[in-house]
Design an enzyme around this catalytic site. Structure first.
Site, short mmCIF file in Angstrom:
data_model
loop_
_atom_site.label_atom_id
_atom_site.label_comp_id
_atom_site.label_asym_id
_atom_site.label_seq_id
_atom_site.Cartn_x
_atom_site.Cartn_y
_atom_site.Cartn_z
NE ARG A 61 -56.41 -46.57 -3.91
CZ ARG A 61 -57.46 -46.77 -3.88
NH1 ARG A 61 -58.25 -45.57 -4.50
NH2 ARG A 61 -58.19 -47.57 -3.17
CB SER B 243 -60.20 -43.38 -7.72
OG SER B 243 -61.66 -44.05 -8.05
CD GLU C 113 -58.59 -39.76 -18.95
OE1 GLU C 113 -59.12 -39.48 -20.17
OE2 GLU C 113 -59.58 -39.96 -18.42
CG PHE D 127 -57.54 -43.72 -18.04
CD1 PHE D 127 -57.58 -44.61 -19.10
CD2 PHE D 127 -58.06 -43.99 -16.75
CE1 PHE D 127 -58.41 -45.57 -19.02
CE2 PHE D 127 -58.90 -45.11 -16.70
CZ PHE D 127 -59.01 -45.92 -17.77
CG HIS E 96 -56.33 -47.32 -9.54
ND1 HIS E 96 -56.18 -46.28 -8.56
CD2 HIS E 96 -57.44 -48.00 -9.20
CE1 HIS E 96 -57.51 -46.36 -7.93
NE2 HIS E 96 -58.14 -47.32 -8.12
CG ASP F 237 -61.24 -52.30 -12.11
OD1 ASP F 237 -62.28 -52.85 -11.95
OD2 ASP F 237 -60.78 -51.10 -11.80
NE ARG G 204 -58.94 -50.49 -6.54
CZ ARG G 204 -59.49 -51.18 -5.47
NH1 ARG G 204 -58.98 -52.19 -5.12
NH2 ARG G 204 -61.08 -51.04 -5.29
C1 LIG Z 1 -60.49 -42.85 -20.63
C2 LIG Z 1 -61.01 -43.21 -19.04
N1 LIG Z 1 -60.76 -42.50 -17.91
C3 LIG Z 1 -61.50 -42.61 -16.90
C4 LIG Z 1 -61.95 -43.87 -16.59
C5 LIG Z 1 -62.53 -44.06 -15.36
N2 LIG Z 1 -64.06 -44.38 -15.35
C6 LIG Z 1 -64.70 -45.55 -15.46
S1 LIG Z 1 -66.19 -45.20 -15.39
C7 LIG Z 1 -66.17 -43.57 -15.49
C8 LIG Z 1 -67.39 -42.85 -15.31
C9 LIG Z 1 -68.01 -42.98 -16.55
O1 LIG Z 1 -69.49 -42.09 -16.67
P1 LIG Z 1 -70.44 -42.54 -17.44
O2 LIG Z 1 -70.07 -42.89 -18.96
O3 LIG Z 1 -71.48 -41.49 -17.39
O4 LIG Z 1 -70.79 -44.07 -17.12
P2 LIG Z 1 -71.92 -44.38 -15.76
O5 LIG Z 1 -71.08 -43.74 -14.54
O6 LIG Z 1 -73.11 -43.78 -15.93
O7 LIG Z 1 -72.09 -45.63 -15.86
C10 LIG Z 1 -64.87 -43.26 -15.23
C11 LIG Z 1 -64.41 -41.69 -15.10
C12 LIG Z 1 -61.94 -44.71 -17.70
N3 LIG Z 1 -62.50 -45.89 -17.57
N4 LIG Z 1 -61.63 -44.52 -18.90
#
Ligand SMILES: Cc1ncc(C[n+]2csc(CCOP(=O)(O)OP(=O)(O)O)c2C)c(N)n1
Ligand SMILES: [Mg+2]
Lengths: 329, 283
Positions: free
Chosen positions: A23, A50, A71, A96, A122, A130, A180
């Protein structure tokens, strides 16, 4: 021995071999491509650092879009931008994109034949802790099955960088599979990379090979380590780096099959639809050959360190050696 | 509106701080995972599992239990820790988080831990599943069940959430309570920079949801919100829980970098000491 014509990293078998993620190689390549071509744009879905799009985004903020965690929108917005002459790179985790947005990729990108470059970071078991929900093991299958799509799975960061630059210059929708974790640098800056061309990275010192290992992605390193060991044990091996999975380098695969009559494929991916399957489709039609498929066998991943998982799912160096030893017993 | 007794509030605060201590400890040992979200949601989870839920930790498969769907699977340390403190499994097992062979996978996986209602990690899919559960619960005879669904705020960027909400309203799912972790952060920064949610409450209202905004660290407000959501008829409820990411550890609060970072040894012991001191004062 390593194929010296290819100018590979001579330190590959040393303990202090340099590590870098594919990456990261993508991130550097995207910056290179963007400097060269102002039509290159980058989009991500809340995963900027990331997926290593940050180098590009910092340098070209007006050509960067964060679509939020969406996505499906990511894929189709990119299609729209491509229709206006841009070369969009869209990057997220492979699970995703192309996981969640597969139909948007099929219809709005591939069905329209738009030059959107899909970067799935990843990918594979290497996501480690994870867990299975994030370990994308079906993406090669998902992408290679769509008409018009090109599928590339680079073996190291340098190849990922070269592939990124190369695909910015083509008009095909393309999937670039990245990982990753940091893995050994196998090639050098001088090594050649060409979309659609495989290379034999390891071959016997003399004579014909008895088995042809075909690997794709950073797991190629395991295959090379196994080959070295097998070579010392007197089993003559060739190892092919099949970084472009589609279009498939049929000629080279058939040539390897003709020489060895014995093919082993290895990938950090489900066996049932991946690179090995692509090899099998080719060989069963043009030169039926015995193939041993190494990869994930109809299971989900789980939490663990990458090396624990490689071992458990039997795609580590030891498992390759064992598998090939058994073939010759 | 009925207020909880001073004693009850004190007890809940101590519990949620103990859950925070477990979260920090398990993340430190795992050496990867998410910190800000779990700490921010600790009060809501504490209230749910110790006050609101109808459930039997000793009989987790009880058919008439309320259901909890964790849509934002990355905050599972708070789910695991709260479930352990509530008696679903031994607190000691928390130390296995994210390790090879553990039931406590990096993101919840029901095949490993069967007492979970669902698996998650990939965002935006929980409300749909909760809607499915709520519809099924309406069709079934038997005890009324409440389906709770936790989601992140960044997570709401996903279109599927809004597809699910339209169905929830259409089906008049008054047995569904969605709790949004409104902490204003996601991975790339503030939600209002990455993808502005702006007036989130009016979005939910326009989807015909009974919408309640609360301070998610005030147990009276959590209690009143859940009670009023349960009383509403013929529409789903959404509780927008204003939470402080990293709550309980002042050095980490409001810093989006703690979304997916874990503490080192020094940070861990300072944070735990701080929480222990707060609990000492409460006692
Ligand atoms: C469909 C999807 N896209 C991207 C991710 C990667 N991802 C994990 S947590 C996150 C941020 C989520 O934001 P929020 O729901 O506000 O949670 P917080 O950071 O406040 O814990 C992302 C983009 C994922 N888990 N699922
Ligand atoms: Mg958030």
């Amino acid at each position: 021995m390593l194929n010296h014509n290819l100018k590979l990293n001579s330190k590959i078998f040393n303990d202090d071999v340099v590590l870098k993620s594919t990456r990261e190689g993508f991130g550097e390549g995207l910056l290179d491509a963007a400097i060269e071509n102002e039509n290159v744009v980058g989009l991500t879905a809340d995963l900027l650092e990331s997926v290593k799009m940050n180098y590009f985004a910092n340098k070209f903020p007006s050509r960067f879009i964060d679509v939020g965690i969406a996505e499906q929108n990511l894929a189709s917005v990119a299609s729209g931008m491509a229709a206006m002459g841009k070369i969009p790179f869209i990057a997220s985790y492979a699970i995703f994109s192309p996981g969640r947005n597969w139909e948007q990729i099929r219809t709005t990108i591939c069905y329209n034949n738009q030059p959107v470059k899909i970067i799935g970071s990843h990918a594979g078991l290497s996501v480690g802790p994870d867990g299975g929900s994030h370990q994308m093991l079906e993406d090669i299958g998902l992408t290679r099955v769509i008409p018009n799509m090109v599928v590339i799975s680079p073996c190291d960061a340098l190849e990922a960088r070269k592939a990124t630059i190369a695909l910015s210059k083509t008009n095909h929708p393309t999937y670039l599979r990245c990982a990753r974790n940091e893995t050994p640098i196998i090639t050098t800056i001088e090594s050649n990379f060409q979309i659609g061309k495989s290379e034999i990275f390891f071959k016997p010192d003399t004579g014909l090979a008895q088995v042809g290992i075909i690997a794709t992605g950073p797991i190629l390193y395991n295959a090379l380590m196994a080959a070295k060991k097998l070579d010392e044990m007197g089993i003559k091996v060739k190892v092919m780096n099949l970084s472009t999975i589609k279009p498939l380098d049929r000629e080279a695969i058939i040539l390897l099959a003709k020489e060895t009559k014995n093919i082993v494929t290895i990938e950090d991916h489900q066996v049932s639809c991946g690179m090995g399957s692509a090899v099998a489709e080719c060989l069963s039609e043009f030169y039926p050959t015995k193939i041993t498929f190494m990869g994930i066998k109809n299971m989900f991943g789980q939490s663990g360190t990458p090396s624990e998982l490689m071992k458990y799912y039997k795609i580590d160096t030891e498992s390759i050696i064992e598998t090939i030893e058994i073939l010759f017993k | 509106m009925e207020n909880l007794s001073e004693e009850k509030i004190k007890e809940l605060k101590i519990k949620s701080n103990n859950i925070r201590i477990s979260i920090i400890d398990m993340l430190y040992i795992a050496n990867s995972g998410h910190t800000a979200g779990p700490l921010g949601m600790a009060d809501v989870f504490t209230f749910l599992y110790f006050e609101a839920l109808r459930h039997k930790p000793e009989n987790p498969n009880w058919v008439d239990r309320d259901r909890v769907v964790l849509s934002n699977g990355h905050i599972c340390p708070v789910l695991y820790a709260t479930m352990a403190h509530a008696g679903y499994f031994k607190i000691d097992e928390l130390k296995t988080l994210r390790k090879f062979g553990s039931r406590l996978q990096g993101h919840p996986h029901r095949e490993f831990l069967s007492i979970l209602e669902t698996s998650s990690g990939p965002l935006g899919e929980g409300i749909s599943q909760a809607v499915g559960m709520a519809i099924a619960a309406k069709i079934e005879k038997g005890m009324d069940k409440t389906i709770y669904c936790m989601t992140g705020d960044g997570e709401l960027d996903e279109g599927q959430n809004w597809e699910a909400l339209m169905l929830a309203s259409k089906m008049k799912l008054d047995n569904l309570i969605i709790i949004v972790d409104r902490n204003f952060i996601q991975i790339d920064g503030s939600t209002e920079t990455v993808m502005p949610l702006s007036d989130l409450a009016s979005k939910f209202k326009s989807f015909n949801c009974n919408t309640i905004e609360i301070n998610g660290h005030d147990f009276n407000e959590i209690n009143n919100a859940i009670n009023s959501a349960k009383k509403v008829k013929e529409m789903p409820s959404v509780i927008i829980s204003g939470n402080t990411p990293g709550k309980g550890v002042i050095a980490w609060e409001w810093d989006y970098k703690w979304h997916g970072k874990v503490p080192n040894r020094d940070e861990m012991s300072k944070a735990i000491r701080g929480l222990e001191e707060i609990n000492e004062k409460l006692k």
